[in-house]
Design a protein around this motif. Structure first.
Motif, PDB file in Angstrom:
ATOM      1  N   LEU A 113      91.034-106.878   2.543  1.00 37.58           N
ATOM      2  CA  LEU A 113      90.754-105.657   3.293  1.00 37.58           C
ATOM      3  C   LEU A 113      89.316-105.658   3.808  1.00 37.58           C
ATOM      4  CD1 LEU A 113      91.708-102.898   4.276  1.00 37.58           C
ATOM      5  CD2 LEU A 113      91.003-101.935   2.065  1.00 37.58           C
ATOM      6  N   THR A 114      88.388-106.141   2.979  1.00 37.77           N
ATOM      7  CA  THR A 114      86.986-106.240   3.403  1.00 37.77           C
ATOM      8  C   THR A 114      86.851-107.158   4.610  1.00 37.77           C
ATOM      9  OG1 THR A 114      86.178-105.864   1.153  1.00 37.77           O
ATOM     10  CG2 THR A 114      84.673-106.952   2.687  1.00 37.77           C
ATOM     11  N   LEU A 115      87.539-108.289   4.575  1.00 34.21           N
ATOM     12  CA  LEU A 115      87.483-109.229   5.694  1.00 34.21           C
ATOM     13  C   LEU A 115      88.119-108.632   6.950  1.00 34.21           C
ATOM     14  CD1 LEU A 115      88.308-112.506   3.745  1.00 34.21           C
ATOM     15  CD2 LEU A 115      86.124-111.915   4.802  1.00 34.21           C
ATOM     16  N   LEU A 116      89.172-107.869   6.771  1.00 32.21           N
ATOM     17  CA  LEU A 116      89.809-107.225   7.921  1.00 32.21           C
ATOM     18  C   LEU A 116      88.870-106.196   8.543  1.00 32.21           C
ATOM     19  CD1 LEU A 116      92.374-106.993   9.613  1.00 32.21           C
ATOM     20  CD2 LEU A 116      93.212-105.263   8.011  1.00 32.21           C
ATOM     21  N   VAL A 117      88.153-105.462   7.700  1.00 31.86           N
ATOM     22  CA  VAL A 117      87.172-104.490   8.201  1.00 31.86           C
ATOM     23  C   VAL A 117      86.056-105.209   8.947  1.00 31.86           C
ATOM     24  CG1 VAL A 117      85.399-102.827   7.511  1.00 31.86           C
ATOM     25  CG2 VAL A 117      87.674-102.731   6.469  1.00 31.86           C
ATOM     26  N   LEU A 118      85.595-106.338   8.408  1.00 33.25           N
ATOM     27  CA  LEU A 118      84.544-107.105   9.079  1.00 33.25           C
ATOM     28  C   LEU A 118      85.030-107.617  10.431  1.00 33.25           C
ATOM     29  CD1 LEU A 118      83.014-109.121   6.095  1.00 33.25           C
ATOM     30  CD2 LEU A 118      81.913-107.301   7.406  1.00 33.25           C
ATOM     31  N   SER A 119      86.278-108.045  10.492  1.00 30.58           N
ATOM     32  CA  SER A 119      86.825-108.493  11.779  1.00 30.58           C
ATOM     33  C   SER A 119      86.878-107.342  12.776  1.00 30.58           C
ATOM     34  CB  SER A 119      88.230-109.076  11.579  1.00 30.58           C
ATOM     35  OG  SER A 119      88.800-109.428  12.820  1.00 30.58           O
TER      36      SER A 119
END
Length: 382
Positions: free
Chosen positions: A8-14
């Motif tokens: 989820l953190t990586l998706l937010v960063l994307s």
């Protein structure tokens, strides 16, 4: 931070990457400036007048895309803005270091059935077109979800199916990425003509494809010189995996550390000893301009294309490399089986954050994954 939390953190960063690289540039006039480069009579960005090349392949949509990319990157390689050039150098070197990690993952036995993890050329082309901060976090998220080598980090999953491919990867990367990058950065018109400089900048945009072709050519040469190079026993594969892995990771660390130290070193000189620099460099390398990009949710606008390009590169660097480090830490914590522990995450982020401050975020990711590989593979080769 459990596996779901990391993804989820990586998706937010994307998502943040898409906004800072596309939404924010639309608001701050960067995309408007880039669009003007395709108009009749347009000049290259910067103080020197030279015609903006608008035809590279004869294919209209592709030429328009290349005109935009060439015009954007020209601001980083024309020598007029050291702040843009250093940010571009650091971003490119951090991406190159991460590329070695991504390439290694694509060669592991445990990932051989995953099309997404293996299709790194498609990933690279997406990065070249869309932006590292947009695409890389998505690839990292999918990798953590799909990679058997990561979720089950046993030696039989981490070993390389054909170790020679990793031995050749740094050479292929230098040929496909490094050489075009160096040539396009040569000064014009003293070394290259303005047209040749733009042509090489356009050629450099295809770096993932050139790396792929160089890799295949080198693998063919290796098979000619040693027909048994792709036929190894399991013991030989483990031994060669460790040997070639160390060389590849050292190459990645060197890439990350050199650019990061150059970037931060000059920035710190401007901060603490500005009298050592010219007035022009003091302005360009001042901390509030060089290290800190503007708030992407504000109404700030770029008065020139170079200013907007700097902000784009800064956010691409910040978000993309942060995602790289988070991914590297997550991969390392999977081996310990405590990827869901908040305490483990806090400890790891402090540790690798300090490493990132010294050698760059991608370098921190390299050390994290390298440490995992050594612990799992080295014991099997002794």
């Amino acid at each position: 931070m459990a596996g779901t939390g990391v993804r989820l953190t990586l998706l937010v960063l994307s998502s943040l990457g898409f906004w800072t690289l596309w939404g924010f540039p639309l608001k701050n006039n960067l995309l408007h400036f880039l669009g003007e480069l395709s108009e009749p009579g347009a000049s290259i960005p910067g103080p020197v007048y030279a015609p903006m090349k608008q035809s590279f392949t004869g294919i209209g949509p592709l030429d328009k895309q290349l005109t935009t990319l060439v015009g954007f990157f020209y601001t980083a390689i024309d020598g007029n803005r050291i702040d843009i050039s250093l940010t571009f150098l650091n971003l490119g070197s951090q991406v190159l270091a991460a590329w070695i990690l991504i390439t290694t993952e694509s060669y592991r036995v445990g990932n051989k059935d995953s099309f997404i993890i293996k299709s790194i050329t498609l990933f690279g082309l997406s990065v070249a077109i869309v932006g590292y901060a947009c695409v890389a976090p998505i690839w990292f998220m999918l990798h953590l979800w799909l990679s058997k080598a990561t979720k089950n980090p046993k030696d039989y999953n981490l070993v390389l199916d054909q170790p020679i491919r990793l031995a050749l990867a740094p050479v292929a990367t230098i040929i496909g990425f490094g050489i075009p990058s160096v040539v396009m950065a040569l000064p014009a018109p003293s070394v290259l003509s303005f047209e040749a400089k733009q042509n090489w900048t356009a050629i450099q945009q295809g770096w993932p494809l050139w790396i792929y072709l160089a890799q295949k050519a080198l693998e063919t040469l290796a098979s000619w010189s040693d027909p048994m190079v792709s036929m190894r026993t399991e013991q030989q594969k483990r031994a060669e995996t460790v040997k070639y892995m160390r060389r590849a990771y050292l190459f990645a660390l060197s890439s990350s550390a050199f650019a990061h130290l150059t970037y931060t070193g000059l920035g710190l000189v401007a901060w603490f000893a500005p009298e050592m620099l010219s007035t022009k460099l003091q302005v360009q390398l001042s901390p509030d301009n060089f290290f800190i990009p503007p708030n992407p949710f504000s109404d700030v606008t770029a008065t020139t294309l170079p200013n907007g390009a700097l902000w784009f590169l800064q956010w691409d660097l910040i978000i993309g490399t942060l995602a790289t480090m988070v991914w590297g830490v997550a991969v390392a914590l999977y081996r310990k089986g405590n990827q869901g522990s908040l305490e483990a995450w806090v400890s790891a982020l402090i540790k690798y954050g300090l490493i990132a401050a010294a050698i760059g975020p991608s370098g921190a990711a390299v050390t994290a994954i390298w440490g995992r590989d050594e612990l799992v593979l080295k014991s099997k080769t002794e």
